[in-house]
Design an enzyme around this catalytic site. Structure first.
Site, PDB file in Angstrom:
ATOM      1  N   ASN A   1      13.780 -39.932 -20.004  1.00 15.15           N
ATOM      2  CA  ASN A   1      14.923 -40.695 -20.314  1.00 15.15           C
ATOM      3  C   ASN A   1      14.226 -42.180 -20.782  1.00 15.15           C
ATOM      4  O   ASN A   1      13.641 -42.977 -19.598  1.00 15.15           O
ATOM      5  CB  ASN A   1      15.881 -40.883 -19.002  1.00 15.15           C
ATOM      6  CG  ASN A   1      17.206 -41.658 -18.979  1.00 15.15           C
ATOM      7  OD1 ASN A   1      17.187 -42.482 -20.093  1.00 15.15           O
ATOM      8  ND2 ASN A   1      17.626 -41.757 -18.053  1.00 15.15           N
ATOM      9  N   TRP A   2      14.638 -42.677 -21.872  1.00 15.14           N
ATOM     10  CA  TRP A   2      13.919 -43.563 -22.288  1.00 15.14           C
ATOM     11  C   TRP A   2      14.618 -45.090 -21.981  1.00 15.14           C
ATOM     12  O   TRP A   2      14.269 -46.140 -21.881  1.00 15.14           O
ATOM     13  CB  TRP A   2      13.758 -44.053 -23.754  1.00 15.14           C
ATOM     14  CG  TRP A   2      12.704 -43.210 -24.203  1.00 15.14           C
ATOM     15  CD1 TRP A   2      11.808 -42.570 -23.613  1.00 15.14           C
ATOM     16  CD2 TRP A   2      12.174 -43.055 -25.862  1.00 15.14           C
ATOM     17  NE1 TRP A   2      10.971 -41.889 -24.672  1.00 15.14           N
ATOM     18  CE2 TRP A   2      11.088 -42.089 -25.793  1.00 15.14           C
ATOM     19  CE3 TRP A   2      12.811 -43.600 -26.962  1.00 15.14           C
ATOM     20  CZ2 TRP A   2      10.418 -41.899 -27.262  1.00 15.14           C
ATOM     21  CZ3 TRP A   2      12.051 -43.188 -28.137  1.00 15.14           C
ATOM     22  CH2 TRP A   2      11.138 -42.402 -28.252  1.00 15.14           C
ATOM     23  N   LYS A   3      15.643 -44.718 -21.325  1.00 10.97           N
ATOM     24  CA  LYS A   3      16.721 -45.814 -20.907  1.00 10.97           C
ATOM     25  C   LYS A   3      16.835 -46.927 -21.944  1.00 10.97           C
ATOM     26  O   LYS A   3      16.726 -46.436 -23.214  1.00 10.97           O
ATOM     27  CB  LYS A   3      16.111 -46.497 -19.623  1.00 10.97           C
ATOM     28  CG  LYS A   3      16.059 -45.356 -18.604  1.00 10.97           C
ATOM     29  CD  LYS A   3      15.599 -45.756 -17.013  1.00 10.97           C
ATOM     30  CE  LYS A   3      15.445 -44.363 -16.172  1.00 10.97           C
ATOM     31  NZ  LYS A   3      15.402 -44.744 -14.609  1.00 10.97           N
TER      32      LYS A   3
ATOM     33  N   HIS B   1      24.191 -40.637 -15.032  1.00 12.90           N
ATOM     34  CA  HIS B   1      22.836 -41.454 -14.198  1.00 12.90           C
ATOM     35  C   HIS B   1      23.312 -42.545 -13.304  1.00 12.90           C
ATOM     36  O   HIS B   1      24.287 -43.083 -13.540  1.00 12.90           O
ATOM     37  CB  HIS B   1      22.152 -42.095 -15.483  1.00 12.90           C
ATOM     38  CG  HIS B   1      20.721 -42.278 -15.044  1.00 12.90           C
ATOM     39  ND1 HIS B   1      20.510 -43.666 -14.381  1.00 12.90           N
ATOM     40  CD2 HIS B   1      19.456 -41.662 -15.025  1.00 12.90           C
ATOM     41  CE1 HIS B   1      19.207 -43.460 -14.143  1.00 12.90           C
ATOM     42  NE2 HIS B   1      18.475 -42.554 -14.392  1.00 12.90           N
TER      43      HIS B   1
ATOM     44  N   GLU C   1      22.081 -45.331 -12.594  1.00 13.72           N
ATOM     45  CA  GLU C   1      22.342 -46.730 -13.329  1.00 13.72           C
ATOM     46  C   GLU C   1      23.648 -46.866 -13.909  1.00 13.72           C
ATOM     47  O   GLU C   1      24.273 -48.108 -13.998  1.00 13.72           O
ATOM     48  CB  GLU C   1      21.340 -46.885 -14.257  1.00 13.72           C
ATOM     49  CG  GLU C   1      19.910 -47.083 -13.721  1.00 13.72           C
ATOM     50  CD  GLU C   1      18.660 -46.629 -14.419  1.00 13.72           C
ATOM     51  OE1 GLU C   1      18.845 -46.529 -15.694  1.00 13.72           O
ATOM     52  OE2 GLU C   1      17.653 -46.399 -13.689  1.00 13.72           O
TER      53      GLU C   1
ATOM     54  N   GLU D   1      18.584 -36.861  -8.901  1.00 12.74           N
ATOM     55  CA  GLU D   1      17.860 -38.040  -8.909  1.00 12.74           C
ATOM     56  C   GLU D   1      18.222 -38.919  -7.787  1.00 12.74           C
ATOM     57  O   GLU D   1      19.217 -39.546  -7.644  1.00 12.74           O
ATOM     58  CB  GLU D   1      17.977 -38.840 -10.083  1.00 12.74           C
ATOM     59  CG  GLU D   1      17.713 -38.110 -11.408  1.00 12.74           C
ATOM     60  CD  GLU D   1      17.337 -39.077 -12.476  1.00 12.74           C
ATOM     61  OE1 GLU D   1      16.156 -39.076 -13.107  1.00 12.74           O
ATOM     62  OE2 GLU D   1      18.111 -40.009 -12.832  1.00 12.74           O
TER      63      GLU D   1
ATOM     64  N   GLY E   1      12.450 -45.598 -10.321  1.00  9.01           N
ATOM     65  CA  GLY E   1      11.865 -46.761 -10.866  1.00  9.01           C
ATOM     66  C   GLY E   1      11.137 -47.558  -9.515  1.00  9.01           C
ATOM     67  O   GLY E   1      10.938 -48.667  -9.742  1.00  9.01           O
TER      68      GLY E   1
ATOM     69  N   SER F   1      10.557 -41.292 -10.026  1.00  9.76           N
ATOM     70  CA  SER F   1       9.189 -41.786 -10.139  1.00  9.76           C
ATOM     71  C   SER F   1       8.267 -40.569 -10.382  1.00  9.76           C
ATOM     72  O   SER F   1       7.207 -40.434  -9.824  1.00  9.76           O
ATOM     73  CB  SER F   1       8.701 -42.534  -8.637  1.00  9.76           C
ATOM     74  OG  SER F   1       9.483 -43.620  -8.659  1.00  9.76           O
TER      75      SER F   1
ATOM     76  N   GLY G   1      10.041 -43.975 -16.468  1.00 12.44           N
ATOM     77  CA  GLY G   1       8.897 -44.904 -16.715  1.00 12.44           C
ATOM     78  C   GLY G   1       8.015 -43.993 -17.622  1.00 12.44           C
ATOM     79  O   GLY G   1       7.326 -44.438 -18.622  1.00 12.44           O
TER      80      GLY G   1
HETATM   81  P1  13P Z   1      11.673 -43.161 -13.204  1.00 21.07           P
HETATM   82  O1  13P Z   1      10.857 -42.174 -13.434  1.00 21.07           O
HETATM   83  O2  13P Z   1      11.329 -44.446 -13.908  1.00 21.07           O
HETATM   84  O3  13P Z   1      11.709 -43.395 -11.678  1.00 21.07           O
HETATM   85  O4  13P Z   1      13.112 -43.086 -13.498  1.00 21.07           O
HETATM   86  C1  13P Z   1      13.880 -41.785 -13.512  1.00 21.07           C
HETATM   87  C2  13P Z   1      15.105 -41.827 -13.980  1.00 21.07           C
HETATM   88  O5  13P Z   1      15.898 -42.419 -13.780  1.00 21.07           O
HETATM   89  C3  13P Z   1      15.217 -40.817 -15.114  1.00 21.07           C
HETATM   90  O6  13P Z   1      16.543 -40.587 -15.394  1.00 21.07           O
END
Ligand code: 13P
Length: 248
Positions: free
Chosen positions: A10-12, A95, A97, A165, A171, A211, A233
């Protein structure tokens, strides 16, 4: 019951056409032998260029959200049909976020999930508890509610992917332990077997996210109920290939 492992990035809100194209070109030779399914969920504006960049490789391109209506007066939104039109296969839905910053809730997650399924996109439905909820012993109630409301009206649960998640692990560099992740994902599968059937629940792929990286992926992937990862990440660099090759 064997489920094909699935590693999704997931590149966000990261990458440009140039940096994304380069990363995919760098990843291609590194993941040639991969036996799992591989996806990168990229910002909507990068979808056409990344579909082109990933052509001829194992990487399928996913989106990070989808609107629930077929079309209409929804400024700034993108429909499932539009995503499909560009060769998108997967879409991340709900998600944390989006839930935290953009007012998404179990109801919008449900509508988006149904819209994706109707258009033959594979939803990656995200669920997870906050640290406060975990500390209060509320994890299972929160997850059960997210599943009941988020998947309301879903007929064939095998068509979707669940991503567990834990919000406190996203993150933060603070991964759930292998045992914590397994225990919670096992609970999710048990809940799905009550909502649908044992047989179908055993066929749903459940990913862990939060993470996950090149160093801890092997331990997580060795857990019997964890079928893959949703990687933030670490999907922005060639480390992603190490995770895809977790079984090597
Ligand atoms: P990280 O791997 O950066 O913790 O993010 C996880 C995530 O939110 C994937 O959707």
């Amino acid at each position: 019951m064997s489920r094909k492992p699935f590693i999704a990035g997931n590149w966000k809100m990261n990458m440009t056409v140039a940096t994304g194209t380069k990363l995919i070109a760098d990843l291609k030779p590194l993941i040639k032998e991969a036996k799992c399914d591989v996806a990168l969920c990229v910002p909507a504006i990068l979808i056409p260029a990344m579909v082109k960049a990933a052509k001829g490789s194992k990487i399928k391109i996913g989106a990070q959200n989808v609107h629930f209506a077929d079309h209409g007066a929804y400024t700034g939104e993108i429909s499932a049909e539009m995503l499909k039109d560009y060769g998108v296969k997967y879409v991340v839905i709900g998600h944390s976020e989006r839930r935290q910053y953009f007012g998404e809730n179990n109801d919008t997650v449900n509508q988006r999930t149904l819209a994706a399924l109707k258009n033959e996109l594979t939803p990656i439905v995200c669920i997870g508890e906050t640290l406060t909820e975990r500390d209060a012993g509320d994890t299972e109630n929160v997850l059960a509610r997210q599943l009941e409301l988020g998947l309301h009206g879903v007929e064939d649960v095998k068509q979707l992917v669940i991503a567990y998640e834990p919000v406190w692990a996203i993150g933060t560099g603070k991964t759930a332990t292998d045992a914590q992740a397994q225990e919670t994902v096992k609970f999710i599968r048990k809940k799905l077997s009550k909502m649908f059937s044992v047989k179908d629940a055993n066929r749903v792929r459940i990913l862990y996210g939060g993470s996950m990286n090149a160093g801890n992926c092997k331990g997580l992937m060795a857990q019997p109920d964890i079928d893959g990862g949703l990687i933030g990440g670490a999907s922005l660099k060639t480390d992603f290939a190490t995770i895809v090759n977790f079984d090597k």
